[in-house]
Design a protein around this motif. Structure first.
Motif, PDB file in Angstrom:
ATOM      1  N   ARG A   1       0.436  -0.993   0.073  1.00  0.00           N
ATOM      2  CA  ARG A   1      -0.023   0.075  -0.007  1.00  0.00           C
ATOM      3  C   ARG A   1       0.856   1.038  -0.036  1.00  0.00           C
ATOM      4  O   ARG A   1       0.987   1.889  -0.506  1.00  0.00           O
ATOM      5  N   THR A   2       1.902   1.596   0.613  1.00  0.00           N
ATOM      6  CA  THR A   2       2.946   2.093   0.882  1.00  0.00           C
ATOM      7  C   THR A   2       3.400   2.467  -0.274  1.00  0.00           C
ATOM      8  O   THR A   2       3.649   3.861  -1.422  1.00  0.00           O
ATOM      9  N   LEU A   3       4.123   1.652  -1.249  1.00  0.00           N
ATOM     10  CA  LEU A   3       4.554   1.287  -2.498  1.00  0.00           C
ATOM     11  C   LEU A   3       3.413   1.931  -3.391  1.00  0.00           C
ATOM     12  O   LEU A   3       4.166   2.703  -4.769  1.00  0.00           O
ATOM     13  N   LYS A   4       2.243   2.116  -3.463  1.00  0.00           N
ATOM     14  CA  LYS A   4       1.428   2.409  -4.254  1.00  0.00           C
ATOM     15  C   LYS A   4       1.264   4.019  -4.709  1.00  0.00           C
ATOM     16  O   LYS A   4       0.837   4.430  -5.866  1.00  0.00           O
ATOM     17  N   LYS A   5       1.707   4.335  -3.148  1.00  0.00           N
ATOM     18  CA  LYS A   5       1.846   6.190  -3.494  1.00  0.00           C
ATOM     19  C   LYS A   5       2.735   6.768  -4.315  1.00  0.00           C
ATOM     20  O   LYS A   5       2.954   7.743  -4.440  1.00  0.00           O
ATOM     21  N   MET A   6       3.312   6.211  -4.262  1.00  0.00           N
ATOM     22  CA  MET A   6       5.033   6.372  -5.770  1.00  0.00           C
ATOM     23  C   MET A   6       4.182   6.246  -6.980  1.00  0.00           C
ATOM     24  O   MET A   6       3.825   5.127  -7.109  1.00  0.00           O
ATOM     25  N   PRO A   7       5.007   6.729  -7.343  1.00  0.00           N
ATOM     26  CA  PRO A   7       4.801   6.620  -9.076  1.00  0.00           C
ATOM     27  C   PRO A   7       4.936   5.057  -9.254  1.00  0.00           C
ATOM     28  O   PRO A   7       5.937   4.837  -9.236  1.00  0.00           O
ATOM     29  N   ASP A   8       4.122   5.209 -10.615  1.00  0.00           N
ATOM     30  CA  ASP A   8       4.155   3.935 -11.749  1.00  0.00           C
ATOM     31  C   ASP A   8       5.798   3.327 -11.672  1.00  0.00           C
ATOM     32  O   ASP A   8       6.375   2.200 -11.526  1.00  0.00           O
ATOM     33  N   ASP A   9       6.874   4.450 -12.124  1.00  0.00           N
ATOM     34  CA  ASP A   9       7.961   4.150 -12.860  1.00  0.00           C
ATOM     35  C   ASP A   9       8.972   4.153 -11.538  1.00  0.00           C
ATOM     36  O   ASP A   9      10.289   4.491 -12.134  1.00  0.00           O
ATOM     37  N   ALA A  10       8.531   4.991 -11.125  1.00  0.00           N
ATOM     38  CA  ALA A  10      10.082   4.665  -9.538  1.00  0.00           C
ATOM     39  C   ALA A  10      10.679   3.334  -9.949  1.00  0.00           C
ATOM     40  O   ALA A  10      10.338   2.268  -9.451  1.00  0.00           O
ATOM     41  N   THR A  11      12.081   3.524  -9.932  1.00  0.00           N
ATOM     42  CA  THR A  11      12.856   2.236  -9.968  1.00  0.00           C
ATOM     43  C   THR A  11      12.378   1.714  -8.342  1.00  0.00           C
ATOM     44  O   THR A  11      12.143   0.659  -8.516  1.00  0.00           O
ATOM     45  N   TYR A  12      12.096   1.891  -7.125  1.00  0.00           N
ATOM     46  CA  TYR A  12      12.714   1.415  -5.822  1.00  0.00           C
ATOM     47  C   TYR A  12      11.048   1.175  -5.416  1.00  0.00           C
ATOM     48  O   TYR A  12      11.375  -0.490  -5.415  1.00  0.00           O
ATOM     49  N   ARG A  13      10.580   1.791  -6.310  1.00  0.00           N
ATOM     50  CA  ARG A  13       8.795   0.863  -6.735  1.00  0.00           C
ATOM     51  C   ARG A  13       8.487  -0.077  -7.243  1.00  0.00           C
ATOM     52  O   ARG A  13       8.353  -1.382  -6.261  1.00  0.00           O
ATOM     53  N   THR A  14       9.312  -0.157  -8.161  1.00  0.00           N
ATOM     54  CA  THR A  14       8.496  -1.529  -9.157  1.00  0.00           C
ATOM     55  C   THR A  14       9.434  -2.577  -8.734  1.00  0.00           C
ATOM     56  O   THR A  14       9.135  -3.974  -8.548  1.00  0.00           O
ATOM     57  N   SER A  15      11.148  -2.167  -7.673  1.00  0.00           N
ATOM     58  CA  SER A  15      11.893  -3.121  -7.815  1.00  0.00           C
ATOM     59  C   SER A  15      11.040  -4.146  -6.682  1.00  0.00           C
ATOM     60  O   SER A  15      11.246  -5.109  -5.980  1.00  0.00           O
ATOM     61  N   THR A  16      10.991  -2.994  -5.295  1.00  0.00           N
ATOM     62  CA  THR A  16      10.579  -3.664  -4.295  1.00  0.00           C
ATOM     63  C   THR A  16       9.431  -4.157  -3.915  1.00  0.00           C
ATOM     64  O   THR A  16       9.342  -5.738  -3.494  1.00  0.00           O
TER      65      THR A  16
END
Length: 117
Positions: A33-48
């Motif tokens: 849920r926390t990661l979904k608050k980040m931009p879809d293309d943020a590298t940290y979000r996609t990797s994590t």
């Protein structure tokens, strides 16, 4: 009998988790849920997100904590809980820091070169 309960992690300062599956599920859900608050293309979000979804899938498809530990292969359940707590803390800091946004000031010359002169 549901299985043998372990008495210790054999790791100083790390107690046995009472319900590791439930704790991991809650932490991984919070992290997603926390990661979904980040931009879809943020590298940290996609990797994590990829790692967390994989681990959550393992937790959801295995009732035995020992099997979860073997399939994730990154330590005991208690260590996985500690890792998830720390990752959640980092993800929340990333929301505050917003590293995906452009820098406010131009980086000094040579900032991104390695090794530094």
């Amino acid at each position: 009998m549901a299985g043998v309960l372990k008495k210790t992690t054999n790791l100083t300062g790390l107690a046995v988790a009472a319900d590791a599956r439930k704790t991991l599920t809650v932490l991984y859900d919070k992290l997603l849920r926390t990661l979904k608050k980040m931009p879809d293309d943020a590298t940290y979000r996609t990797s994590t997100e990829e790692i967390v979804k994989e681990r959550l899938g393992v937790v959801n498809s295995n009732k035995n904590v020992s099997d979860i530990e073997k399939k994730i292969n990154c330590g005991q359940a208690e260590e996985l809980i500690l890792q998830a707590e720390r990752e959640l803390d980092l993800a929340r800091k990333f929301l505050e820091w917003r590293p995906w946004e452009p820098m406010k000031e131009k980086a000094p010359e040579g900032q991104w070169k390695w090794p530094h002169p």
